[in-house]
Design a protein around this motif. Structure first.
Motif, PDB file in Angstrom:
ATOM      1  N   ILE A 100      -6.238   1.491  -7.738  1.00 42.33           N
ATOM      2  CA  ILE A 100      -5.356   2.482  -7.126  1.00 42.33           C
ATOM      3  C   ILE A 100      -4.747   3.371  -8.201  1.00 42.33           C
ATOM      4  O   ILE A 100      -4.697   4.590  -8.082  1.00 42.33           O
ATOM      5  N   SER A 101      -4.269   2.743  -9.257  1.00 43.43           N
ATOM      6  CA  SER A 101      -3.721   3.438 -10.424  1.00 43.43           C
ATOM      7  C   SER A 101      -4.639   3.138 -11.610  1.00 43.43           C
ATOM      8  O   SER A 101      -5.578   2.352 -11.477  1.00 43.43           O
ATOM      9  N   ASP A 174       8.051   0.134  -5.781  1.00 40.65           N
ATOM     10  CA  ASP A 174       6.934   0.954  -6.247  1.00 40.65           C
ATOM     11  C   ASP A 174       5.802   0.890  -5.233  1.00 40.65           C
ATOM     12  O   ASP A 174       5.351  -0.193  -4.849  1.00 40.65           O
ATOM     13  N   LEU A 175       5.317   2.067  -4.814  1.00 42.04           N
ATOM     14  CA  LEU A 175       4.231   2.155  -3.830  1.00 42.04           C
ATOM     15  C   LEU A 175       3.156   3.115  -4.336  1.00 42.04           C
ATOM     16  O   LEU A 175       3.037   4.252  -3.847  1.00 42.04           O
ATOM     17  N   PRO A 176       2.365   2.696  -5.312  1.00 37.76           N
ATOM     18  CA  PRO A 176       1.333   3.588  -5.852  1.00 37.76           C
ATOM     19  C   PRO A 176       0.182   3.836  -4.886  1.00 37.76           C
ATOM     20  O   PRO A 176      -0.597   4.771  -5.075  1.00 37.76           O
ATOM     21  N   MET A 177       0.072   3.027  -3.837  1.00 40.37           N
ATOM     22  CA  MET A 177      -0.982   3.229  -2.849  1.00 40.37           C
ATOM     23  C   MET A 177      -0.648   4.399  -1.937  1.00 40.37           C
ATOM     24  O   MET A 177       0.494   4.848  -1.858  1.00 40.37           O
ATOM     25  N   THR A 178      -1.648   4.933  -1.226  1.00 39.43           N
ATOM     26  CA  THR A 178      -1.432   6.028  -0.296  1.00 39.43           C
ATOM     27  C   THR A 178      -0.898   5.505   1.038  1.00 39.43           C
ATOM     28  O   THR A 178      -0.962   4.311   1.318  1.00 39.43           O
ATOM     29  N   ARG A 179      -0.411   6.410   1.862  1.00 36.15           N
ATOM     30  CA  ARG A 179       0.040   6.010   3.199  1.00 36.15           C
ATOM     31  C   ARG A 179      -1.141   5.544   4.046  1.00 36.15           C
ATOM     32  O   ARG A 179      -0.971   4.705   4.935  1.00 36.15           O
ATOM     33  N   ASP A 181      -3.603   3.797   2.834  1.00 29.98           N
ATOM     34  CA  ASP A 181      -3.763   2.397   2.422  1.00 29.98           C
ATOM     35  C   ASP A 181      -2.776   1.498   3.172  1.00 29.98           C
ATOM     36  O   ASP A 181      -3.132   0.417   3.651  1.00 29.98           O
ATOM     37  N   ARG A 211       7.644  10.252  -6.380  1.00 23.62           N
ATOM     38  CA  ARG A 211       6.433  10.546  -5.620  1.00 23.62           C
ATOM     39  C   ARG A 211       5.796   9.281  -5.058  1.00 23.62           C
ATOM     40  O   ARG A 211       5.191   9.300  -3.990  1.00 23.62           O
ATOM     41  N   ARG A 212       5.908   8.167  -5.774  1.00 24.15           N
ATOM     42  CA  ARG A 212       5.260   6.932  -5.357  1.00 24.15           C
ATOM     43  C   ARG A 212       6.224   5.752  -5.349  1.00 24.15           C
ATOM     44  O   ARG A 212       5.858   4.637  -5.681  1.00 24.15           O
ATOM     45  N   SER A 213       7.453   5.983  -4.955  1.00 24.23           N
ATOM     46  CA  SER A 213       8.414   4.881  -4.890  1.00 24.23           C
ATOM     47  C   SER A 213       9.484   5.184  -3.851  1.00 24.23           C
ATOM     48  O   SER A 213       9.724   6.339  -3.508  1.00 24.23           O
TER      49      SER A 213
END
Length: 249
Positions: A100-101, A174-179, A181, A211-213
């Motif tokens: 993912i990252s 922390d949510l590095p995955m997409t919505r 996902d 952006r991702r959290s």
């Protein structure tokens, strides 16, 4: 259905009498292996590939998924730093794993892994303990998917990600995955995920923290919502049913 994910704790000091290892700790099996790097979207291995290696995640996040016969994908887990993957001890991998990252990991030959564990009772005990933890995680996921409302599912997901997260700030998730996902993992549509995030934000439960959290503003209401005990009184008037209709997918 759940990905085989085993958390590896910090290694211990070297122990005299260990056979083939500087220390009787599972993480030591990987410590001398080369560090490999993968970019977002790259696959580490594919469902059905021969299971020749077991991997330890050094850094980054990955998703484990399975493809259905109609082409849909089901995400069965997210992998973080310190997790092992591919330890089902089956001849072929049960799922596809993608970065993912940016990801760094180490791989260890499966047959050697089995041999090392078989010859040291301490490693066997650690492995069995991790397998029990993985079974508990599978049960937790089953409970999450059984939740009735989108709000309950998302609240449970945020608490799960917070619990396993590496953020130094206790309130940051922390949510590095997409919505997409998240939607695939929770068995919802992406529209329902986005609408529910907006609903929790309007209710003062969470707020964007990058952006991702996400920042949890009210932890206790989030926990109560995850348990299905909070009802609708946490929402502000404009967010009550009628404007933000909640729909399960």
């Amino acid at each position: 259905m759940s990905v085989q994910v085993l958390s590896i704790k910090d290694g211990h000091a070297a122990t005299a009498g260990s056979v083939g290892l500087p220390s009787a700790d599972l993480s030591c099996l990987f410590s001398r292996q080369a560090l490999e790097r993968f970019e977002p979207g790259e696959a580490i291995f594919w469902e059905g590939d021969e299971a020749t290696h077991i991997f330890e995640v050094e850094d980054g996040m990955l998703r484990a998924l399975r493809l259905l016969g109609d082409g849909r994908r089901i995400i069965v887990g997210f992998l973080r730093t310190g997790d092992l993957l591919g330890v089902s001890l089956k001849e072929r991998y049960l799922y596809t794993v993608e970065a993912i990252s940016p990801v760094q990991l180490r791989r260890f030959p499966r047959r050697r892994f089995e041999d090392e564990v078989a010859r040291d009772p301490r490693l066997q005990e650690q492995l069995f303990s991790k397998l029990r933890d993985e079974m508990t995680a599978a049960q937790d996921q089953a409970v999450l998917l059984s939740r009735r409302s989108a709000e309950e599912k998302l609240a449970n997901f945020l608490l799960l990600m917070k619990e396993r997260g590496n953020s130094e700030h206790r309130a940051i998730v922390d949510l590095p995955m997409t919505r997409l996902d998240i939607a695939n993992y929770l068995g919802m549509t992406i529209e329902t995920v986005s609408r529910t995030i907006t609903k929790l934000a309007n209710g003062g439960i969470i707020a964007a923290a990058g952006r991702r959290s996400i920042k949890v503003l009210k932890m206790e209401p989030l926990r109560l919502l995850a348990e299905g005990d909070e009802g609708e009184h946490w929402m502000p008037p404009l967010a009550r049913p009628g404007r933000y209709a909640s729909a399960n997918a």
